[in-house]
Design a protein around this motif. Structure first.
Motif, PDB file in Angstrom:
ATOM      1  N   VAL A   1       0.848  -1.187   0.000  1.00  0.00           N
ATOM      2  CA  VAL A   1       0.000   0.000   0.000  1.00  0.00           C
ATOM      3  C   VAL A   1       0.889   1.245   0.000  1.00  0.00           C
ATOM      4  N   VAL A   2       0.455   2.271  -0.722  1.00  0.00           N
ATOM      5  CA  VAL A   2       1.182   3.541  -0.701  1.00  0.00           C
ATOM      6  C   VAL A   2       1.032   4.171   0.676  1.00  0.00           C
TER       7      VAL A   2
ATOM      8  N   SER B   1      -2.237   5.748   1.985  1.00  0.00           N
ATOM      9  CA  SER B   1      -3.384   4.857   2.210  1.00  0.00           C
ATOM     10  C   SER B   1      -3.136   3.844   3.321  1.00  0.00           C
TER      11      SER B   1
ATOM     12  N   LYS C   1       2.404   0.844  -4.263  1.00  0.00           N
ATOM     13  CA  LYS C   1       1.111   0.279  -4.629  1.00  0.00           C
ATOM     14  C   LYS C   1       1.220  -1.201  -4.969  1.00  0.00           C
ATOM     15  N   SER C   2       0.459  -2.031  -4.259  1.00  0.00           N
ATOM     16  CA  SER C   2       0.215  -3.439  -4.599  1.00  0.00           C
ATOM     17  C   SER C   2       1.445  -4.333  -4.569  1.00  0.00           C
TER      18      SER C   2
END
Length: 264
Positions: free
Chosen positions: A37-38, A41, A61-62
């Motif tokens: 996750v960034v 977030s 991200k991801s």
């Protein structure tokens, strides 16, 4: 002081399991890998609600991502990049008493243990070499430090379910073990959990999702580690490997939490 490490395989997807760990085992410091996750977030509010107000995160991200979540003050938070990649595999901070914590996620290395044909395996080996050189060049073995994380290598014969069958499987190959040992030797790091569990006893922290019944087959590997420098070795008072967490619902991680207690 209780320090815990866990490859959570998505902190948002498995947030209820992380909160269960905090509620039931109350680690002072929780180090997560594969947060996926960034930073903007990351679910900081849920941790702060439970008193874990000191958080250092390094996410993307991801994919990958590491975090240090603490009830104790953190100072000097920083991140380190390896192999000229910005892939969020190392975050560090300093706890009270000047104890520096390094949270690492070593590359898995793909499936083929040949750097000539597998770029992921070549990356893993280079990552280990860079760490081996960086730590003694930038830190002293006399500094109190803790290194935790998913190092993606099971170095000892009884860190895997079958030493003979896994010698040519990525995570237990001789070249990986050699490089991890060189890293450990670079600052005389002490394998904290193996201080309590003899090397001739089986010990795992990961069980594949591919097994129809992971518990019955019990084909595990010890990929998750906690090391300390010599000044902290005498402060180790206990450990826990939460095998039962591999069965926690919903949607368990394929890794389980590993904890050590330090009388500091």
């Amino acid at each position: 002081m209780r320090i815990c490490t866990w490859n959570i395989n998505s902190v948002r997807l498995r947030l209820p399991l992380v909160l269960k760990l905090l509620d039931e085992y109350r680690p002072d410091v929780l180090c997560l890998q594969e947060t996926k996750v960034v930073d903007d977030s990351f679910p900081t509010a849920e941790f702060r609600d439970r008193g874990y107000v000191h958080i250092q995160i390094h996410g993307m991200k991801s994919y990958n991502g590491v975090a240090i979540i603490s009830r104790l003050p953190l100072e000097g938070g920083d991140v380190k990049h390896w192999c000229e990649k910005q892939d969020c595999r190392h975050v560090l901070a300093t706890l009270p008493g000047g104890i520096e914590v390094h949270n690492l996620y070593v590359p898995a290395g793909g499936d083929v243990p040949d750097p000539a044909v597998n770029d992921k395996f070549a990356h893993k080996l280079r990552f280990l070499d860079e760490m081996r050189d960086w730590f003694p060049a930038n830190r002293s073995k006399d500094k109190p430090m803790v290194l935790v994380g998913d190092l993606n290598i099971a170095p000892l014969e009884h860190d895997v379910w079958s030493h003979k069958q896994l010698l040519d499987v990525v995570s237990h190959t001789p070249v990986e073990v050699e490089k991890l040992t060189a890293l450990q030797d670079s600052l005389s790091w002490v394998d904290a959990v193996r201080r309590f569990v003899p090397a001739n006893q089986k010990l795992y922290t990961w069980w594949s999702y591919r097994a129809a019944d992971w518990e019955a087959s019990d084909r595990g590997r010890r990929l998750d580690h906690i090391w300390v420098t010599p000044p902290l070795a005498g402060s180790l008072t206990g450990y826990q490997v939460l095998r039962e967490a591999r069965g926690w619902e919903p949607k368990p991680s394929d890794h389980v939490p590993v904890m050590v207690d330090l009388a500091v």
